[in-house]
Scaffold this motif. Structure first.
Motif, PDB file in Angstrom:
ATOM      1  N   ARG A   1      36.017  44.360  38.402  1.00  0.00           N
ATOM      2  CA  ARG A   1      37.226  44.087  39.178  1.00  0.00           C
ATOM      3  C   ARG A   1      37.916  42.815  38.717  1.00  0.00           C
ATOM      4  O   ARG A   1      38.405  42.010  39.525  1.00  0.00           O
ATOM      5  N   LYS A   2      37.975  42.651  37.401  1.00  0.00           N
ATOM      6  CA  LYS A   2      38.635  41.493  36.818  1.00  0.00           C
ATOM      7  C   LYS A   2      40.044  41.817  36.319  1.00  0.00           C
ATOM      8  O   LYS A   2      40.711  40.958  35.762  1.00  0.00           O
ATOM      9  N   ILE A   3      40.479  43.067  36.491  1.00  0.00           N
ATOM     10  CA  ILE A   3      41.836  43.481  36.165  1.00  0.00           C
ATOM     11  C   ILE A   3      42.515  43.998  37.430  1.00  0.00           C
ATOM     12  O   ILE A   3      41.933  44.818  38.156  1.00  0.00           O
ATOM     13  N   LYS A   4      43.706  43.520  37.691  1.00  0.00           N
ATOM     14  CA  LYS A   4      44.515  44.081  38.775  1.00  0.00           C
ATOM     15  C   LYS A   4      45.451  45.118  38.165  1.00  0.00           C
ATOM     16  O   LYS A   4      46.245  44.814  37.270  1.00  0.00           O
ATOM     17  N   VAL A   5      45.309  46.334  38.621  1.00  0.00           N
ATOM     18  CA  VAL A   5      46.037  47.456  38.020  1.00  0.00           C
ATOM     19  C   VAL A   5      47.176  47.871  38.941  1.00  0.00           C
ATOM     20  O   VAL A   5      46.956  48.245  40.095  1.00  0.00           O
ATOM     21  N   LYS A   6      48.397  47.820  38.410  1.00  0.00           N
ATOM     22  CA  LYS A   6      49.571  48.290  39.145  1.00  0.00           C
ATOM     23  C   LYS A   6      50.138  49.576  38.549  1.00  0.00           C
ATOM     24  O   LYS A   6      50.972  50.230  39.169  1.00  0.00           O
ATOM     25  N   ASN A   7      49.650  49.907  37.330  1.00  0.00           N
ATOM     26  CA  ASN A   7      50.168  51.080  36.625  1.00  0.00           C
ATOM     27  C   ASN A   7      49.023  51.699  35.829  1.00  0.00           C
ATOM     28  O   ASN A   7      48.550  51.105  34.857  1.00  0.00           O
ATOM     29  N   GLU A   8      48.558  52.871  36.231  1.00  0.00           N
ATOM     30  CA  GLU A   8      47.421  53.510  35.575  1.00  0.00           C
ATOM     31  C   GLU A   8      47.729  53.873  34.121  1.00  0.00           C
ATOM     32  O   GLU A   8      46.840  53.841  33.264  1.00  0.00           O
ATOM     33  N   TYR A   9      48.956  54.226  33.829  1.00  0.00           N
ATOM     34  CA  TYR A   9      49.315  54.547  32.440  1.00  0.00           C
ATOM     35  C   TYR A   9      49.175  53.313  31.556  1.00  0.00           C
ATOM     36  O   TYR A   9      48.728  53.392  30.408  1.00  0.00           O
ATOM     37  N   ALA A  10      49.554  52.157  32.095  1.00  0.00           N
ATOM     38  CA  ALA A  10      49.406  50.907  31.347  1.00  0.00           C
ATOM     39  C   ALA A  10      47.928  50.597  31.093  1.00  0.00           C
ATOM     40  O   ALA A  10      47.562  50.085  30.025  1.00  0.00           O
TER      41      ALA A  10
END
Length: 385
Positions: free
Chosen positions: A357-366
Motif C-alpha cells: 500500500r505504498k502507491i495511491k491509485v486513482k487510475n487503474e489503467y495508469a
C-alpha cells in the motif's frame, strides 16, 4: 551552522571524527585516508568556526538495468559527540543530496548503521546478501581440482574476467576496472586479508577474498565461472580445517553453495541486509531507460529533500521515445521517494509496492502502464567504502 566542502587543512579533523565514530583498525584508516579520501568529495559542517560533522561522497560506477551510472556512495557520516542532537545530520544529508543532484547523477547508495536514520532522507533498502555459517568438517568431501595461488596485480585482468562473468545476469553491481582492483588490493592488505585465484582446466575460473579471524575463516567475497571452481573453493576452505572450526561466507543472494551441501540442517543460512539506494534525479533516470513499451500517465512523486523530484510528471513512451515532463494535470498515481527508489533499483516490482500500500491509485489503467517500467532483479553489491 556553515556547510562547505572540505579543504586540505581539514584532514586531521575529519580523520579524528572518523576514528571517534567508527571502530576501524589503524591499517584500514591509513589505507582509506591515503587512497579513498578526497576533500573535494567531503562535506563538513562548521559551528563557531569548528568542524563538527562530515561525510564523504565516494565515486563509483554502478551497473543498473544494463547501463552504467556514475553514482555517489555516501560514507563516513559522522558528528562529534558534543554536537549531536542539534540537527547537524539533517543539514548535512540534505546538502549532500542536492550536491549529488548538481553533479548530474541519477542515483546514490549508502550502507546504513541504522535504517531509521536514512529512510527519512529517501534512502531505502535495496540490497541483500546471503551469509552461510558452516562447520568446516562439513566441507570434507570437496577437493581442489585445479590450482590456487595468491593473486597479485598481474592477475587483475583475470579477476575482472571472473567478476564480470559471475555477475553478467545480475543488477546493481559496481563496475570494476583495473584501477578499482588496484585499490581493492590495498584495502584487503590493510586489514590483513587475502585474495586467492583459482585456475582450472579451462583457465582462471574463480577467486575468493578472505580473512583469518581469531576463531573463524571469513570469506568476504567469492566469484566463480562454473561449479568446478566453486567446489574447489570449498575444498580450499576445508584445507584450513586444522586452523578453524567454521567458515563464514558472504555471497550473492542466489549463490549456489546451498545446492552442494549434503545436509543443510547442519549449517546456518541467513539473509543479511546490506545496502540502501535512492533515486536522485527521477526525470533523467526514466529518460535513460531502454523501454520498448507504450505508456502515458501522470505520476506524483513525493520527495521532501529534492524539490526537482517533488512534482507531478507526465510519463509518455512511444516507439522507444521517452518523455518525462512536469505537468499541472491531475495525478493518476502517487508514490513516495522511498518506494520509488526500490523500484528504480529493481529490488521490488510494482506488485510488491502495491501489496504494501505504498502507491495511491486513482487510475487503474495508469497502474498497468506503471508496471511496464520496472522489473524485479537480483541485486548484488559488496563495497564497504
Amino acid at each position: 551552522m556553515n556547510i562547505r566542502f572540505a579543504k586540505d587543512k581539514d584532514l586531521k579533523k575529519v580523520k579524528d571524527m572518523w576514528k571517534y565514530c567508527f571502530d576501524d583498525t589503524e591499517g584500514f584508516l591509513k589505507y582509506y585516508f591515503e587512497n579513498k579520501y578526497n576533500c573535494k568529495n567531503t562535506l563538513v559542517i562548521e559551528d563557531n568556526n569548528t568542524i563538527i560533522s562530515s561525510l564523504q561522497l565516494n565515486q563509483y560506477k554502478l551497473v543498473l538495468n544494463n547501463r552504467i551510472y556514475d553514482t555517489s556512495y555516501i560514507v563516513g557520516v559522522s558528528t562529534f559527540p558534543e554536537a549531536r542532537g542539534k540537527g547537524a545530520m539533517k543539514v548535512l544529508m540534505k546538502s549532500a543530496l542536492n550536491e549529488i543532484y548538481k553533479k548530474g547523477q541519477f542515483i546514490s547508495i549508502l550502507m546504513p548503521i541504522d535504517y531509521r536514520l536514512y529512510r527519512r532522507f529517501g534512502y531505502e533498502h535495496c540490497y541483500d546478501q546471503i551469509e552461510y555459517t558452516i562447520p568446516i568438517e562439513i566441507l570434507k568431501d570437496f577437493k581442489v581440482k585445479g590450482d590456487f595461488k595468491r593473486a597479485y596485480l598481474e592477475d587483475i585482468s583475470n579477476l575482472i574476467s571472473i567478476y564480470s562473468s559471475y555477475l553478467k545476469d545480475k543488477n546493481g553491481y559496481v563496475f570494476r576496472d583495473r584501477y578499482y582492483f588496484e585499490n581493492l588490493f590495498k584495502e584487503i592488505n590493510s586489514e590483513g586479508g587475502y585474495i586467492y585465484i583459482y585456475k582450472g582446466k579451462d583457465g582462471f575460473d574463480g577467486y575468493m577474498i578472505y580473512f583469518k579471524m581469531d576463531k573463524d575463516f571469513f570469506v568476504r567475497e567469492i566469484a566463480y565461472k562454473n561449479v568446478d571452481a566453486l567446489k574447489s573453493i570449498l575444498g580450499f576452505i576445508y584445507n584450513h580445517n586444522t586452523q578453524f572450526n567454521k567458515v563464514i561466507i558472504s555471497s550473492i543472494i542466489d549463490d549456489k553453495i546451498k545446492y552442494l551441501i549434503s545436509n543443510l540442517k547442519n549449517i546456518d543460512m541467513k539473509i543479511k541486509p546490506f545496502m540502501m539506494g535512492r533515486i536522485i534525479n527521477f526525470e533523467k533516470f526514466i529518460k535513460s531507460l531502454d523501454l520498448d513499451v507504450y505508456v502515458d500517465f501522470n505520476l506524483k512523486v513525493e520527495d521532501e529533500f529534492i524539490n526537482q523530484n517533488n512534482k507531478v510528471f507526465n510519463i509518455n513512451v512511444q516507439s522507444g521515445k521517452i518523455q518525462v515532463l512536469e505537468t499541472d494535470g491531475v495525478e493518476d498515481l502517487i508514490i513516495d521517494i522511498n518506494s520509488l527508489s526500490q523500484l528504480v533499483f529493481s529490488y521490488v516490482d510494482v506488485e510488491d509496492v502495491l501489496f504494501l500500500r505504498k502507491i495511491k491509485v486513482k487510475n487503474e489503467y495508469a497502474l498497468n502502464d506503471f508496471k511496464k517500467l520496472f522489473t524485479k532483479k537480483i541485486n548484488y553489491i559488496n563495497e564497504y567504502v
